[in-house]
Design a protein around this motif. Sequence first.
Motif, PDB file in Angstrom:
ATOM      1  N   GLY A   1     -17.557   1.938  16.696  1.00  0.00           N
ATOM      2  CA  GLY A   1     -17.171   0.578  16.333  1.00  0.00           C
ATOM      3  C   GLY A   1     -16.757   0.453  14.887  1.00  0.00           C
ATOM      4  O   GLY A   1     -16.711  -0.645  14.327  1.00  0.00           O
ATOM      5  N   GLY A   2     -16.427   1.584  14.264  1.00  0.00           N
ATOM      6  CA  GLY A   2     -16.032   1.584  12.865  1.00  0.00           C
ATOM      7  C   GLY A   2     -17.215   1.835  11.945  1.00  0.00           C
ATOM      8  O   GLY A   2     -18.373   1.799  12.359  1.00  0.00           O
ATOM      9  N   VAL A   3     -16.909   2.115  10.695  1.00  0.00           N
ATOM     10  CA  VAL A   3     -17.931   2.357   9.679  1.00  0.00           C
ATOM     11  C   VAL A   3     -17.644   1.459   8.484  1.00  0.00           C
ATOM     12  O   VAL A   3     -16.512   1.393   7.999  1.00  0.00           O
ATOM     13  CB  VAL A   3     -17.945   3.833   9.240  1.00  0.00           C
ATOM     14  N   GLU A   4     -18.663   0.768   8.018  1.00  0.00           N
ATOM     15  CA  GLU A   4     -18.497  -0.186   6.927  1.00  0.00           C
ATOM     16  C   GLU A   4     -18.660   0.483   5.575  1.00  0.00           C
ATOM     17  O   GLU A   4     -19.651   1.174   5.325  1.00  0.00           O
ATOM     18  CB  GLU A   4     -19.512  -1.325   7.061  1.00  0.00           C
ATOM     19  N   VAL A   5     -17.668   0.298   4.709  1.00  0.00           N
ATOM     20  CA  VAL A   5     -17.725   0.808   3.343  1.00  0.00           C
ATOM     21  C   VAL A   5     -17.225  -0.269   2.396  1.00  0.00           C
ATOM     22  O   VAL A   5     -16.551  -1.214   2.812  1.00  0.00           O
ATOM     23  CB  VAL A   5     -16.870   2.085   3.163  1.00  0.00           C
ATOM     24  N   THR A   6     -17.545  -0.104   1.128  1.00  0.00           N
ATOM     25  CA  THR A   6     -17.051  -1.005   0.095  1.00  0.00           C
ATOM     26  C   THR A   6     -16.236  -0.210  -0.911  1.00  0.00           C
ATOM     27  O   THR A   6     -16.694   0.831  -1.403  1.00  0.00           O
ATOM     28  CB  THR A   6     -18.219  -1.708  -0.625  1.00  0.00           C
ATOM     29  N   THR A   7     -15.032  -0.667  -1.196  1.00  0.00           N
ATOM     30  CA  THR A   7     -14.192  -0.026  -2.202  1.00  0.00           C
ATOM     31  C   THR A   7     -14.227  -0.865  -3.473  1.00  0.00           C
ATOM     32  O   THR A   7     -14.081  -2.091  -3.414  1.00  0.00           O
ATOM     33  CB  THR A   7     -12.740   0.125  -1.715  1.00  0.00           C
ATOM     34  N   THR A   8     -14.441  -0.235  -4.602  1.00  0.00           N
ATOM     35  CA  THR A   8     -14.503  -0.952  -5.872  1.00  0.00           C
ATOM     36  C   THR A   8     -13.130  -1.071  -6.525  1.00  0.00           C
ATOM     37  O   THR A   8     -12.961  -1.826  -7.473  1.00  0.00           O
ATOM     38  CB  THR A   8     -15.464  -0.249  -6.837  1.00  0.00           C
ATOM     39  N   LYS A   9     -12.167  -0.304  -6.003  1.00  0.00           N
ATOM     40  CA  LYS A   9     -10.787  -0.362  -6.487  1.00  0.00           C
ATOM     41  C   LYS A   9      -9.848  -0.344  -5.287  1.00  0.00           C
ATOM     42  O   LYS A   9     -10.226   0.082  -4.201  1.00  0.00           O
ATOM     43  CB  LYS A   9     -10.475   0.843  -7.393  1.00  0.00           C
ATOM     44  N   ASP A  10      -8.618  -0.815  -5.504  1.00  0.00           N
ATOM     45  CA  ASP A  10      -7.613  -0.696  -4.457  1.00  0.00           C
ATOM     46  C   ASP A  10      -7.313   0.781  -4.217  1.00  0.00           C
ATOM     47  O   ASP A  10      -7.281   1.586  -5.159  1.00  0.00           O
ATOM     48  CB  ASP A  10      -6.307  -1.392  -4.864  1.00  0.00           C
ATOM     49  N   ILE A  11      -7.120   1.150  -2.954  1.00  0.00           N
ATOM     50  CA  ILE A  11      -6.728   2.512  -2.613  1.00  0.00           C
ATOM     51  C   ILE A  11      -5.442   2.435  -1.802  1.00  0.00           C
ATOM     52  O   ILE A  11      -5.421   1.852  -0.714  1.00  0.00           O
ATOM     53  CB  ILE A  11      -7.815   3.228  -1.784  1.00  0.00           C
ATOM     54  N   LYS A  12      -4.384   3.006  -2.311  1.00  0.00           N
ATOM     55  CA  LYS A  12      -3.110   3.019  -1.599  1.00  0.00           C
ATOM     56  C   LYS A  12      -2.502   4.401  -1.700  1.00  0.00           C
ATOM     57  O   LYS A  12      -2.197   4.870  -2.799  1.00  0.00           O
ATOM     58  CB  LYS A  12      -2.149   1.972  -2.167  1.00  0.00           C
ATOM     59  N   ASP A  13      -2.362   5.049  -0.574  1.00  0.00           N
ATOM     60  CA  ASP A  13      -1.819   6.405  -0.525  1.00  0.00           C
ATOM     61  C   ASP A  13      -0.903   6.507   0.691  1.00  0.00           C
ATOM     62  O   ASP A  13      -1.371   6.618   1.818  1.00  0.00           O
ATOM     63  CB  ASP A  13      -2.946   7.426  -0.434  1.00  0.00           C
ATOM     64  N   PRO A  14       0.417   6.461   0.492  1.00  0.00           N
ATOM     65  CA  PRO A  14       1.330   6.546   1.633  1.00  0.00           C
ATOM     66  C   PRO A  14       1.225   7.869   2.380  1.00  0.00           C
ATOM     67  O   PRO A  14       1.538   7.946   3.568  1.00  0.00           O
ATOM     68  CB  PRO A  14       2.718   6.367   0.998  1.00  0.00           C
ATOM     69  N   ASP A  15       0.780   8.913   1.705  1.00  0.00           N
ATOM     70  CA  ASP A  15       0.654  10.210   2.368  1.00  0.00           C
ATOM     71  C   ASP A  15      -0.431  10.176   3.435  1.00  0.00           C
ATOM     72  O   ASP A  15      -0.314  10.816   4.476  1.00  0.00           O
ATOM     73  CB  ASP A  15       0.344  11.315   1.351  1.00  0.00           C
ATOM     74  N   SER A  16      -1.513   9.456   3.177  1.00  0.00           N
ATOM     75  CA  SER A  16      -2.599   9.366   4.161  1.00  0.00           C
ATOM     76  C   SER A  16      -2.556   8.046   4.935  1.00  0.00           C
ATOM     77  O   SER A  16      -3.469   7.750   5.700  1.00  0.00           O
ATOM     78  CB  SER A  16      -3.959   9.508   3.466  1.00  0.00           C
ATOM     79  N   HIS A  17      -1.507   7.254   4.695  1.00  0.00           N
ATOM     80  CA  HIS A  17      -1.316   5.982   5.393  1.00  0.00           C
ATOM     81  C   HIS A  17      -2.492   5.034   5.173  1.00  0.00           C
ATOM     82  O   HIS A  17      -2.872   4.282   6.060  1.00  0.00           O
ATOM     83  CB  HIS A  17      -1.098   6.209   6.894  1.00  0.00           C
ATOM     84  N   LEU A  18      -3.042   5.058   3.973  1.00  0.00           N
ATOM     85  CA  LEU A  18      -4.201   4.234   3.669  1.00  0.00           C
ATOM     86  C   LEU A  18      -3.816   3.170   2.655  1.00  0.00           C
ATOM     87  O   LEU A  18      -3.202   3.463   1.631  1.00  0.00           O
ATOM     88  CB  LEU A  18      -5.332   5.093   3.104  1.00  0.00           C
TER      89      LEU A  18
END
Length: 384
Positions: free
Chosen positions: A213-230
């Motif tokens: 059902g997914g895994v909950e995480v918190t990001t402290t910064k924006d993460i944008k990486d077109p190579d990993s489609h994230l």
Amino acid sequence: MSAESTPEPGIPGESGTTDEAGGGGPRRRSGGRRRRPRARRRGVMIAAWTAAGVVVLGGTGLGYVYVKLNGNIKSVDIDQALGTDRPTKADNGSENILVLGSDTRSGANKKLGGGADDGSARSDTAMIVHVYEGHKSASVVSVPRDTLIDRPECTDTRGGTHDAATGVMFNSAYTTGGAACAVKTVESISGVRMDHYLEVDFSGFEKLIDELGGVEVTTTKDIKDPDSHLDLKAGTHTLDGAQALGLVRTRHGVGDGSDLGRIQLQQAFVKALVDQVKDVGLLTSGTKLYALADTATKAVTTDSDLGSLNSLMSFAGGLKGIGAADMNMVTLPVRYDPANPNRVIVEKAKAQQVWTALRNDRPIPRTATEGTATGEAAGVVSSS
């Protein structure tokens, strides 16, 4: 018998190993860290650490599907391949497990790993999990795929022999001779006996996260990486399988764009994943439990000692008391290679502190990792 004449199924011989996968190609001496044309979908091992836990939480409720689940598990006979010339096994109940992720270029992994459907495989992520006596806590040592090491001569599980090599990438061991050569290499550089082996593939990892059902995480910064489609904004997210896979394989979205930064994301994610699996409330539905167990047992390859459902359940039962707060996660002490910024070199004196601690079933001292290369991605992701 040469590696070229008898490759292990799904494992290319030496002739198929390039410098990128750890072979002896020329080492690049350009001044800056290059951006690879497209980030390879790196093998994700972290589901293997929890897959066994998913199975054991079902207890006797899995008995009615025992035969099917037991048949899902793939295993390799590491002990037979390596023989008796190995580090001494601890006798106090502590255990060491080499956990790898395989980037297999076939089947369901083709669309995730890219490249041709040629059956080849790499292991681009590795963790050495040390479970302390009493099985109440663990240390986890991540080994960067780009680490330059001396690979020992080894024999794969089909009996094929593979020559030693000097100054090659750590992940070349798996590419060259599969699981047995990976274990042999880890034992050679550490002097620590690997009691067990666990491997997980891409498609299994993604499906397992979705089944959870997914895994909950918190990001402290924006993460944008077109190579990993994230593409994640800072904040709390429940990641599905595809997003989780993107997170643990991103290199250019955080830190200095190195494998070391990616490892820090993986370490944060595995803690969130471990605590999620320990949430028994997720497993109250018999249908959901079966789906999780079916996915988990299909996802992993184990050593032959864990190659049955009973053995895997017994092993995982010994890990149930270990939560994220009980895990000390570090990266093998390394520094960037001055001759090639896309490679790292082991800080031998500091690494020896790590190996000595594991051999003696002691905590890894803080001094072992102080002042080493980190990838500058610490604190970007945390469990919620």
